[in-house]
Write a protein that holds these residues in place. Structure first.
Motif, PDB file in Angstrom:
ATOM      1  N   ARG A   7     -20.881  58.241  11.383  1.00 42.77           N
ATOM      2  CA  ARG A   7     -20.314  57.943  12.919  1.00 42.77           C
ATOM      3  C   ARG A   7     -20.902  56.679  13.133  1.00 42.77           C
ATOM      4  O   ARG A   7     -21.978  56.291  13.139  1.00 42.77           O
ATOM      5  CB  ARG A   7     -20.672  59.190  13.588  1.00 42.77           C
ATOM      6  CG  ARG A   7     -20.138  59.006  15.195  1.00 42.77           C
ATOM      7  CD  ARG A   7     -20.641  59.709  16.210  1.00 42.77           C
ATOM      8  NE  ARG A   7     -19.965  61.085  15.850  1.00 42.77           N
ATOM      9  CZ  ARG A   7     -19.875  62.151  16.491  1.00 42.77           C
ATOM     10  NH1 ARG A   7     -20.914  62.200  17.524  1.00 42.77           N
ATOM     11  NH2 ARG A   7     -19.281  63.180  16.225  1.00 42.77           N
ATOM     12  N   SER A  41     -22.474  62.760   3.573  1.00 43.21           N
ATOM     13  CA  SER A  41     -21.364  63.536   3.884  1.00 43.21           C
ATOM     14  C   SER A  41     -20.526  63.205   5.293  1.00 43.21           C
ATOM     15  O   SER A  41     -19.285  63.599   5.293  1.00 43.21           O
ATOM     16  CB  SER A  41     -21.703  64.978   4.370  1.00 43.21           C
ATOM     17  OG  SER A  41     -22.697  64.972   5.456  1.00 43.21           O
ATOM     18  N   GLY A  42     -20.913  62.235   5.926  1.00 39.53           N
ATOM     19  CA  GLY A  42     -20.025  61.664   7.071  1.00 39.53           C
ATOM     20  C   GLY A  42     -20.619  60.518   7.742  1.00 39.53           C
ATOM     21  O   GLY A  42     -21.924  60.265   7.401  1.00 39.53           O
TER      22      GLY A  42
END
Length: 55
Positions: free
Chosen positions: A41, A38-39
Protein backbone atom coordinates in the motif's frame (compact mmCIF):
# COMPACT_ATOMS: atom_id res chain seq x y z
CA UNK A 1 -15.00 19.74 -25.01
CA UNK A 2 -17.84 18.83 -22.67
CA UNK A 3 -15.81 16.88 -20.11
CA UNK A 4 -16.84 19.10 -17.20
CA UNK A 5 -13.29 18.96 -15.78
CA UNK A 6 -13.81 15.46 -14.38
CA UNK A 7 -10.38 14.12 -15.37
CA UNK A 8 -7.24 14.05 -13.25
CA UNK A 9 -5.14 17.16 -12.85
CA UNK A 10 -1.58 17.26 -14.17
CA UNK A 11 -0.33 17.02 -10.59
CA UNK A 12 -2.60 14.02 -9.97
CA UNK A 13 -1.20 12.30 -13.05
CA UNK A 14 2.35 12.95 -11.87
CA UNK A 15 1.59 11.59 -8.39
CA UNK A 16 0.01 8.44 -9.80
CA UNK A 17 2.99 7.89 -12.11
CA UNK A 18 5.47 8.33 -9.26
CA UNK A 19 3.44 6.07 -6.98
CA UNK A 20 3.19 3.35 -9.63
CA UNK A 21 6.91 3.50 -10.35
CA UNK A 22 7.73 3.31 -6.65
CA UNK A 23 5.42 0.33 -6.10
CA UNK A 24 6.85 -1.56 -9.09
CA UNK A 25 10.41 -0.86 -7.94
CA UNK A 26 9.68 -2.04 -4.39
CA UNK A 27 8.02 -5.21 -5.68
CA UNK A 28 10.96 -5.99 -7.97
CA UNK A 29 13.46 -5.33 -5.18
CA UNK A 30 11.59 -7.61 -2.77
CA UNK A 31 11.49 -10.34 -5.42
CA UNK A 32 15.22 -9.92 -6.07
CA UNK A 33 16.01 -10.21 -2.36
CA UNK A 34 13.64 -13.15 -1.89
CA UNK A 35 11.51 -11.24 0.60
CA UNK A 36 7.88 -12.36 0.86
CA UNK A 37 5.58 -9.54 -0.19
CA UNK A 38 1.89 -10.35 -0.15
CA UNK A 39 0.73 -6.79 -0.71
CA UNK A 40 1.80 -3.20 -0.89
CA UNK A 41 0.00 0.00 0.00
CA UNK A 42 1.52 3.27 -1.10
CA UNK A 43 0.13 6.72 -0.34
CA UNK A 44 1.32 9.75 -2.27
CA UNK A 45 0.41 13.37 -1.62
CA UNK A 46 1.63 16.84 -2.33
CA UNK A 47 1.53 20.12 -0.52
CA UNK A 48 1.29 23.39 -2.35
CA UNK A 49 3.34 26.12 -0.70
CA UNK A 50 3.62 29.78 -1.66
CA UNK A 51 6.64 30.87 -3.67
CA UNK A 52 9.45 32.36 -1.60
CA UNK A 53 10.54 34.87 -4.22
CA UNK A 54 14.14 33.65 -4.46
CA UNK A 55 15.32 30.96 -6.89
Amino acid sequence: MGGADTGPTPCGLLLSALGSCTAITLRMYAQLKGWPLSGLRLCVAYEKTPATGSP
